[in-house]
Every structure is written in structure tokens, then in C-alpha cells.
Design an enzyme around this catalytic site. Sequence first.
Site, PDB file in Angstrom:
ATOM      1  N   ARG A 162       0.858  -1.166   0.000  1.00 31.50           N
ATOM      2  CA  ARG A 162       0.000   0.000   0.000  1.00 31.50           C
ATOM      3  C   ARG A 162       0.906   1.231   0.000  1.00 31.50           C
ATOM      4  NH1 ARG A 162      -2.204  -3.519   3.982  1.00 31.50           N
ATOM      5  NH2 ARG A 162      -4.299  -4.259   3.464  1.00 31.50           N
ATOM      6  N   LYS A 185      -2.519  -2.678   7.780  1.00 31.78           N
ATOM      7  CA  LYS A 185      -3.789  -2.304   8.409  1.00 31.78           C
ATOM      8  C   LYS A 185      -4.026  -3.123   9.667  1.00 31.78           C
ATOM      9  CE  LYS A 185      -6.587  -0.537   4.582  1.00 31.78           C
ATOM     10  NZ  LYS A 185      -7.847  -0.733   3.827  1.00 31.78           N
ATOM     11  N   HIS A 253      -2.525   3.062  -6.238  1.00 31.05           N
ATOM     12  CA  HIS A 253      -3.110   1.833  -5.689  1.00 31.05           C
ATOM     13  C   HIS A 253      -3.367   0.802  -6.778  1.00 31.05           C
ATOM     14  CE1 HIS A 253      -4.710  -0.235  -2.212  1.00 31.05           C
ATOM     15  NE2 HIS A 253      -5.780  -0.578  -2.897  1.00 31.05           N
ATOM     16  N   ARG A 256      -0.743  -1.812  -6.950  1.00 32.24           N
ATOM     17  CA  ARG A 256      -0.928  -2.919  -5.996  1.00 32.24           C
ATOM     18  C   ARG A 256      -1.923  -3.932  -6.555  1.00 32.24           C
ATOM     19  NH1 ARG A 256      -1.325  -4.620  -0.377  1.00 32.24           N
ATOM     20  NH2 ARG A 256      -3.493  -4.868   0.276  1.00 32.24           N
ATOM     21  N   HIS A 279      -4.372  -9.076   3.396  1.00 37.12           N
ATOM     22  CA  HIS A 279      -5.826  -9.052   3.539  1.00 37.12           C
ATOM     23  C   HIS A 279      -6.231  -9.896   4.746  1.00 37.12           C
ATOM     24  CE1 HIS A 279      -6.527  -8.094  -1.006  1.00 37.12           C
ATOM     25  NE2 HIS A 279      -6.290  -7.013  -0.292  1.00 37.12           N
ATOM     26  N   TYR A 288      -9.890 -10.735  -7.032  1.00 37.75           N
ATOM     27  CA  TYR A 288      -8.947 -10.756  -8.145  1.00 37.75           C
ATOM     28  C   TYR A 288      -9.206 -11.925  -9.096  1.00 37.75           C
ATOM     29  CZ  TYR A 288      -6.512  -7.096  -5.679  1.00 37.75           C
ATOM     30  OH  TYR A 288      -6.221  -5.911  -5.063  1.00 37.75           O
TER      31      TYR A 288
END
Length: 307
Positions: A162, A185, A253, A256, A279, A288
Site C-alpha cells: 500500500r 492495516k 493503488h 498494488r 488481507h 482478483y
Amino acid sequence: MAFGFSPAAGMALGRWLDHMRALKGASPHTLTAYRNDVSGFLGFLHLHYGESLGMERLGALTPSDMRAWMAYERNRGLSGRSLARALSAVKSFMRWLGEREGFDTTHVLATRAPKYQRKLPRPLAEDAAQAVIEQVELQAAEPWVAARDAAVMTLLYGCGLRISEALSLKGEDVPLPDVLRIRGKGDKERLVPVLPAARDAMNEYLRLCPFVPAPWEEVFRGLRGGPLSARIVAKSMERARAALGLPASATPHALRHSFATHLLSAGGDLRAIQELLGHASLATTQVYTAVDAARLMEVYEAAHPRA
């Protein structure tokens, strides 16, 4: 909407946000979204009932209350996606509150989120991703800035970072190791392999950069020596996008997204890609697969003689 609810509800909201920050590792951006979503919900209930809500009233919410709130938000123009996010925040808050106040939150937790069409990530083609890295290097006036921008873009595309993660790298992280420990995150750590191209790009930037970072300082610097901002990276990407004729979806982004999509196209394992991206849920990574299938259909329809 002006938030008009009782001091007790406001204090409960504050304690819940503290809980999400301290124990769940929620980011400042996420906490702001949570505050707005739950405040909007509590403010609606205040208007709906015409009075301040105490804990007793919050503990007696009905399915009708929840439907009324959701209808109100939709009439205000809130999208299905945004309402689903707000409902998720409300459920989390009410679950936490119910556990502490001892009331049943079944009606709130059973509320179904609205259906919406989930937007697919829009990755760049492999040659376009490489062209972006080359273009940002060409368009910078200062050699060290050119090397900096190329290094940032290479980390986004080559390591799937990120933008906040790339810009958070400190002096203690360089020279880059074979495997980089990233704190993403929710303050979750993950290990990311570093490609030779990314290591070379970073080394070139460090060689040319006039600012030598201390171990605790950010590696990527702005023109005046302060930490590089995400906005400057975005502007560099905008210039490259215009020069290359790429769509507006070609953002930092998107690099990524390109990392994940190209790995999947090359036969990468979905669970491994989840780990590399950081994730929390495999469902987030599974989007994806839809991107890959959609691109396959585009190629098929463009190339098949009967299409």
C-alpha cells in the site's frame, strides 16, 4: 445531519472507538468512518423517537427501527455500498454495547445489508505498469527525485505494498532485505519478498538522495527533506498517466492491484497472495479471480473469430 443524541450514547460511542483503536488496531481513517457512521445512526434514532436515547432504549431496538434507518439513509442518497459499510459499523458498536450493558442485540445483528454491485479492481497491463515506472523516472527534474519516484512505484508494483506502507519505511529498513517485514492495516505484520528490481531501485534512490535518514526517520523524502506525502506520489502518477494515455483508474493503488492480478495470472496461489497483500479475509483477495476472469473474457471476445 446534526448529531443529536444523549450524553450516555455519546460516551458509549467514545468508549467503543477507544476499544477499536486499542484492541482492534483500527487506523485513524477507519475510526473517523466508524464515528461518522454510528453517529449518523444514533442521530437518526434521536429524530425518529423525538427524544434522547438512553441505554434502555438502545437495548430495545426493533427490526422496524433498523428498516426505518436504512430507508432514511437511502432516501438521503447513500449508496448500497456505503450503507453496507455503515451497517457493519453499527452492528459492531451494538454488539460491543450489548455485551457490556447486558441487553439483546439480535434484531440489530440480524439486519441484512443491502445488495450492491461490488466494483472490481482495475489493474494495469504488465507493459503499462512497467511503462509507469519508467515514465515517473523520466519526468522528474532532479535525478534523486526521479530515483525516488521510481523506487516508490517499484515497491507498489513489485511488492504489492500500500502507498502508506511504502512511505512508512524507515532508515532501519534499508538496505532492503530479501524479505521485508511490513506492518499494515490493523497493525498486522506480514512478510513480503523483495524482488531484486525493487532492491536495486531503492539502492539507487539512497545513493542519490541528499537526505540520509536516521533509523527512526522515513526513507522517502520530499524536496525540502520532510517525509514524502502520498499526494506527491499521486501527482507524479497523474503526470505519468497523462503522458502514457492511461485511464483515470491508473492510480498508485492500481499498481498494488496489478501486483495481485499478475501473480494470479501467472498461477499464484490465492491464499499466498492473500498473505502477501495483508488481507484479513480471503474473500477480499478473491475479487482478483473475478478480475482475471473478466480480462480473459475480454481477450476471448476480441480474438475469437465467432465473437
